[in-house]
Design a protein around this motif. Structure first.
Motif, PDB file in Angstrom:
ATOM      1  N   LEU A 720       1.041  -1.226   0.085  1.00  0.00           N
ATOM      2  CA  LEU A 720      -0.023   0.070   0.158  1.00  0.00           C
ATOM      3  C   LEU A 720       0.739   1.182   0.078  1.00  0.00           C
ATOM      4  N   SER A 721       1.873   1.297   0.762  1.00  0.00           N
ATOM      5  CA  SER A 721       2.849   2.475   0.900  1.00  0.00           C
ATOM      6  C   SER A 721       3.471   2.547  -0.496  1.00  0.00           C
ATOM      7  N   LYS A 722       3.970   1.439  -1.078  1.00  0.00           N
ATOM      8  CA  LYS A 722       4.536   1.708  -2.453  1.00  0.00           C
ATOM      9  C   LYS A 722       3.610   2.337  -3.700  1.00  0.00           C
ATOM     10  N   LEU A 723       2.379   1.713  -3.400  1.00  0.00           N
ATOM     11  CA  LEU A 723       1.289   2.337  -4.417  1.00  0.00           C
ATOM     12  C   LEU A 723       1.125   3.905  -4.295  1.00  0.00           C
ATOM     13  N   LYS A 724       0.986   4.226  -2.980  1.00  0.00           N
ATOM     14  CA  LYS A 724       0.841   5.481  -2.743  1.00  0.00           C
ATOM     15  C   LYS A 724       1.822   6.310  -3.105  1.00  0.00           C
ATOM     16  N   GLN A 725       3.100   6.060  -3.065  1.00  0.00           N
ATOM     17  CA  GLN A 725       4.398   6.832  -3.545  1.00  0.00           C
ATOM     18  C   GLN A 725       4.183   6.973  -5.175  1.00  0.00           C
ATOM     19  N   LEU A 726       3.766   5.760  -5.791  1.00  0.00           N
ATOM     20  CA  LEU A 726       3.676   5.633  -7.150  1.00  0.00           C
ATOM     21  C   LEU A 726       2.596   6.828  -7.684  1.00  0.00           C
ATOM     22  N   CYS A 727       1.440   6.865  -6.796  1.00  0.00           N
ATOM     23  CA  CYS A 727       0.594   7.689  -7.119  1.00  0.00           C
ATOM     24  C   CYS A 727       1.078   9.392  -6.829  1.00  0.00           C
ATOM     25  N   ASN A 728       2.059   9.451  -6.104  1.00  0.00           N
ATOM     26  CA  ASN A 728       2.487  10.574  -6.045  1.00  0.00           C
ATOM     27  C   ASN A 728       3.339  11.162  -7.011  1.00  0.00           C
ATOM     28  N   HIS A 729       4.438  10.105  -7.317  1.00  0.00           N
ATOM     29  CA  HIS A 729       5.150  10.352  -8.380  1.00  0.00           C
ATOM     30  C   HIS A 729       5.957   9.194  -8.800  1.00  0.00           C
ATOM     31  N   PRO A 730       6.338   8.883 -10.107  1.00  0.00           N
ATOM     32  CA  PRO A 730       6.875   7.787 -10.451  1.00  0.00           C
ATOM     33  C   PRO A 730       8.410   7.902  -9.973  1.00  0.00           C
ATOM     34  N   ALA A 731       9.054   8.866 -10.002  1.00  0.00           N
ATOM     35  CA  ALA A 731      10.326   9.054  -9.355  1.00  0.00           C
ATOM     36  C   ALA A 731      10.620   8.355  -8.064  1.00  0.00           C
ATOM     37  N   TYR A 733       8.464   6.248  -6.458  1.00  0.00           N
ATOM     38  CA  TYR A 733       8.584   4.862  -6.621  1.00  0.00           C
ATOM     39  C   TYR A 733       9.671   3.931  -6.973  1.00  0.00           C
ATOM     40  N   LEU A 734      10.353   4.738  -8.184  1.00  0.00           N
ATOM     41  CA  LEU A 734      11.650   4.064  -8.745  1.00  0.00           C
ATOM     42  C   LEU A 734      12.624   4.472  -7.720  1.00  0.00           C
TER      43      LEU A 734
END
Length: 922
Positions: A720-731, A733-734
């Motif tokens: 869930l934390s990873k997906l929320k960070q991805l929703c913020n910005h792909p950079a 997440y990556l």
């Protein structure tokens, strides 16, 4: 009875009764040979048909049965020069016949320069008489004095004018043209390092604005040799005019057979301006002066215009035809509209009122003359009056201000009939507009000010005016516009679709708000890469008949050609400042869309961004503010460079009828807003985010199937934390390093929207808090604010020392910086940040109580402002689904929600549904 000339077979005999009146004037009546009275209009046209000095009779004083003429006019109308060739005038009685016969006899002197060889001038200039053997000269003397006064000349001027009069300068009305060439006298100021002025003859024609003078080597040649070949036939006429000019000048030793080219010192210039200039211009010679010198004696006429509507309706309408009454005055003396037109037509810059000379603004007079002509020729309506480029002094005067205003010079007073004034006040003040019921299908209750905004949009549509709704952020522009759309499709039964164009960052918001407030409207999103185009789109419109097309600025720019061919019921621009760069393809494309009504929505203070203002008004009502070049010259330069308050006031008055702006800080509006308002800002995923999201879900679901018990719970929370960070910005997440800020914005709609909203808040002079759970998101926001807007936004985290933390809180409260970024956990409790009236939650916490604690940093005791809370949610992702579940589970105990147990205890199907990507913008 006596006839003026021998009749021809075509001559018609008419009779006149001429009676003496006061001050050397006469009263005249016309009759046919049978004794029937001739109507006054026919009499005037017959007597003055070739008499330009009186504008062919238009300036003649008249009653229902007679006209009044001066002694000079009496001699003129019976002269061969002006007499009608096919009318023979006779006296109807002995006195009239004797007067006509005397006027005919005086013609051998009246029109001849030789008249002045008989002139006798009293030593004290008290009288002017003529001594002609055997001739009664009383009528002649009165006529000459009237001519001189009409030209602005006194008896004391005559001695200096005698050489001029006796050498061809009489009569005064003669044409000063030399064939096709105009002869002018030009005074030029000294050049650098020189103290002498230059007075010289210059030539021009009606087809050129430039003045011609001979080359230096030709200035001393005879006129005919100095002239270009094409003008040599006019050499004698030019020489004659120069001879007359030389006679009028006080300057000695000038030759008239070569081009005048004289140098003057300051004393000679003052003499020229004081004595010669007025005389030359009074006698019709063109004098060209330096522009700055003309301003020495400048004045404008006072103008009062009364207007009413021809219609007999009690309430004025936009299409009512106006009637105008023009009144001019200068130096306390009235000038008729006809006299004013004549002054303009003669292009006179110096005019004499009484005994004083004034320089009037020639351009202003030309504009006023054109305005009068348009009003006469075009049958103006109320609508046209609003959109004309009227003189800058044209503004309605309140009755109590009228007397004070007339004391100011210059003045252009504009008086409106009461019914028109009421209508104009409706447009200006937005009060007393027709009541419009809110459509029953609207899933919302409008606040009073929102009801007024909705009714104003409907009123502007019905009256054919574009509209700019510029309410402050958070006052509900969206719901007012949606209510308007429901009205036009459910009440007015509009057939064509409407198009809403918005930034990509708020596209999702519009989808959600339309679905929430107006589920009865059919909405189609025109955005995706596989969207319909050209004929396919047109067929879709015709077959499916959607009410609203929702699109973005970039998409419309790409699809401009076929979208411009569609007739829209309404074209709406949200965040309309996006078309501020009027020369870009995007701005030009959007301003070419065709809609029955154009509406611009913007929350920025457009009156302070003048280039944006022009572009927005060019969209809502094309041409109203003129070309951008003219707008730049008339408003942008004086306001932005010189901070000219009069120009600001003029611009505000000009845009006020078409701009509705309410602010939260205006106590007079009585908005009755709540203390706190929460709203969701919905953002879409970019293609990059969607691809990463789907890939991560597939990978994680496979791994979850291999886990049990405690391991699975931990893995779910990490996912869930990873997906929320991805929703913020792909950079984030990556775990990539930051690129330049502009590029980072293109990779996340949420980031772009947060940055745009915060910038808008700062532009409005307000402060905001931004909460995030992730250090990387806070640093990314800092990076964007610094690089794009040069705004330093501190970031408070748990690692910050207490002393530094306290200093930042104190500085924020003191207004030293407008944006404060805080870690949700570190900044969520114990702080007092009431300087902020906006709270932005960049990412959602599963526990609403934690978010509320963070919001209460601003919304707490001591807060005197209306607080707006913006929660950013990514459409179709886990963020939106958890947001919905929290609303559905509102009956759950607070303990259960706070424990996060409801997330980790979901069964496999519920978890799969929670994290699966439901991303569809269609």
């Amino acid at each position: 009875m006596m006839t003026l000339h021998a009749p021809s077979p075509f001559t018609k005999k008419q009779q006149l009764r001429i009676e003496s009146a006061q001050n050397g004037n006469y009263t005249m009546r016309g009759f046919t040979t049978s004794g029937a009275a001739i109507d006054v209009d026919t009499l005037i046209s017959s007597l003055f048909f070739n008499y330009e000095a009186n504008t062919y009779g238009l300036m003649t004083s008249r009653t229902d049965i007679s006209i009044d003429i001066s002694s000079a006019e009496l001699l003129d109308i019976f002269s061969p020069r002006y007499q009608h060739p096919f009318i023979s005038w006779q006296g109807i009685d002995a006195d009239s016949s004797a007067l006509i016969e005397h006027a005919q006899m005086l013609q051998q002197y009246w029109q001849e320069p030789s008249l002045w060889s008989y002139a006798i001038i009293a030593d004290d200039f008290s009288s002017l008489s003529f001594n002609i053997d055997g001739v009664d000269t009383a009528l002649l003397e009165v006529a000459v004095q009237q001519k001189l006064v009409h030209a602005g000349l006194l008896v004391s001027d005559v001695p200096k004018l005698l050489p001029f009069f006796s050498r061809g300068g009489w009569p005064l009305e003669q044409d000063r043209q030399a064939g096709a060439v105009t002869v002018s006298l030009r005074l030029s100021e000294p050049e650098e390092d020189s103290e002498v002025w230059l007075l010289e003859t210059v030539l021009s024609t009606v087809t050129t604005k430039n003045y011609w003078t001979p080359a230096v080597r030709k200035k001393s040649l005879p006129l005919v040799d100095a002239l270009p070949t094409k003008w040599q036939p006019f050499a004698l006429d030019i020489e004659q005019q120069q001879t007359q000019i030389v006679e009028l000048l006080s300057i000695e030793n000038l030759q008239s057979d070569i081009f005048i080219h004289a140098t003057l010192d300051d004393l000679e210039v003052r003499t020229f301006l004081r004595e010669d200039l007025a005389r030359l211009q009074a006698l019709g010679f063109d004098v060209v002066l330096p522009a700055w010198l003309k301003d020495l004696k400048q004045s404008k006429m006072r103008v009062r215009v009364s207007t009413g509507n021809i219609s007999t309706k009690k309430v004025a309408g936009l299409d009512d035809i106006l009637t105008f009454k023009w009144q001019f005055s200068m130096n306390g003396e009235s000038i008729s509209a006809e006299q004013f037109k004549k002054l303009v037509d003669e292009k006179r810059e110096f005019i004499r009122i009484g005994t004083e000379w004034f320089r009037v603004d020639a351009n202003w007079m030309q504009e006023m003359r054109a305005l009068m002509q348009q009003a006469e020729d075009e049958s103006w309506t109320v609508r046209e009056l609003l959109f004309r480029e009227l003189p800058e002094d044209l503004s309605p005067l309140e009755e109590e201000d009228a007397d004070d205003a007339l004391r100011d010079d210059p003045i252009f007073a504009f008086e409106l009939q009461q019914s028109l004034k009421s209508y104009m006040e409706q447009l200006q003040e937005k009060k007393g507009l027709p009541a419009v019921p809110v459509p029953l299908s609207l899933n919302a209750s409008l606040r009073p000010y929102q009801q007024e905004g909705f009714e104003w949009l409907i009123f502007m549509r019905e009256q054919g005016f574009g509209a700019c709704l510029a309410d402050d952020m958070g006052l509900g522009k969206t719901v007012q516009l949606i209510c308007y759309l429901l009205h036009i499709y459910e009440i007015t039964d509009a057939k064509e679709p409407s198009i809403i164009i918005c930034p990509t960052s708020v596209l999702g918001n519009w989808q959600k708000e339309l679905d929430r407030f107006a589920p009865s409207l059919t909405v189609h999103t025109h955005y995706q890469a596989n969207r319909m185009k050209e004929d396919a789109f047109v067929r879709f419109i015709e077959q499916e008949k959607p009410h609203v097309i929702l699109s973005t600025y970039g998409t419309v720019s790409q699809d401009a050609e076929f979208l411009q061919a569609i007739d829209w019921a309404t074209v709406v621009l949200d965040e309309a400042q996006n078309i501020k760069n009027m020369q870009t393809l995007q701005s030009r494309s959007i301003r070419k869309l065709h809609g029955s009504h154009h509406i611009a929505l913007t929350g920025t203070p457009v009156e302070n961004r003048l280039s944006e203002l022009w572009a927005i008004f060019d969209f809502i009502h094309k041409g109203y503010l003129g070309s951008f070049g003219r707008f730049n010259e008339q408003f942008i330069l004086p306001i932005e460079r010189d901070e000219s308050e009069p120009h600001k006031q003029k611009l505000r008055a000009k845009i006020q009828p078409f701009l509705l702006r309410r602010t939260k800080r205006d106590p007079n509006l009585q908005l009755n807003l709540p203390d706190k308002q929460e709203s969701h800002a919905y953002c879409a995923l970019t293609a990059e985010q969607a691809s990463l999201y789907e890939g991560y879900i597939l990978e994680t679901l496979d791994q979850l199937e291999q886990l049990t018990g405690f391991q699975k719970k931990g893995r779910v929370l990490k996912m869930l934390s990873k997906l929320k960070q991805l929703c913020n910005h792909p950079a984030l997440y990556l775990k990539e390093p930051f690129e330049d800020a502009a590029t980072m914005l293109t990779r996340s709609v949420k980031l772009e929207r947060i940055v745009q909203m915060a910038a808008e808040i700062v532009d409005n002079g307000e402060q905001c808090l931004i909460f995030t759970q992730y250090i990387g998101m806070g640093q990314l926001l800092q990076h964007c604010f610094s690089e794009i807007y040069n705004v330093d936004a501190p970031f408070l985290t748990g690692a910050m020392p207490k002393q530094q933390r306290d200093r930042l809180v104190e500085a924020f409260q003191a207004g030293e910086f407008p944006i404060f970024i805080l870690s949700l956990k570190a900044g969520g409790t114990g702080l007092n940040l009431t300087a902020a009236n906006h709270v932005l939650h960049a990412d959602r916490w599963w526990n609403p109580a934690v978010e509320n604690q963070a919001t209460d940093r601003a919304y707490r005791i001591g807060q005197t402002q209306f607080v707006q809370v913006h929660k950013f949610v990514t459409i179709g992702t886990i963020e939106e689904k958890i947001d919905k579940m929290l609303a559905q589970k509102s009956a759950l105990s607070e303990e259960l929600i706070q424990s996060s147990q409801w997330l980790t205890e979901l069964d496999d199907d519920e978890l799969r549904d929670l994290i699966s990507l439901d991303y569809n913008l269609s």
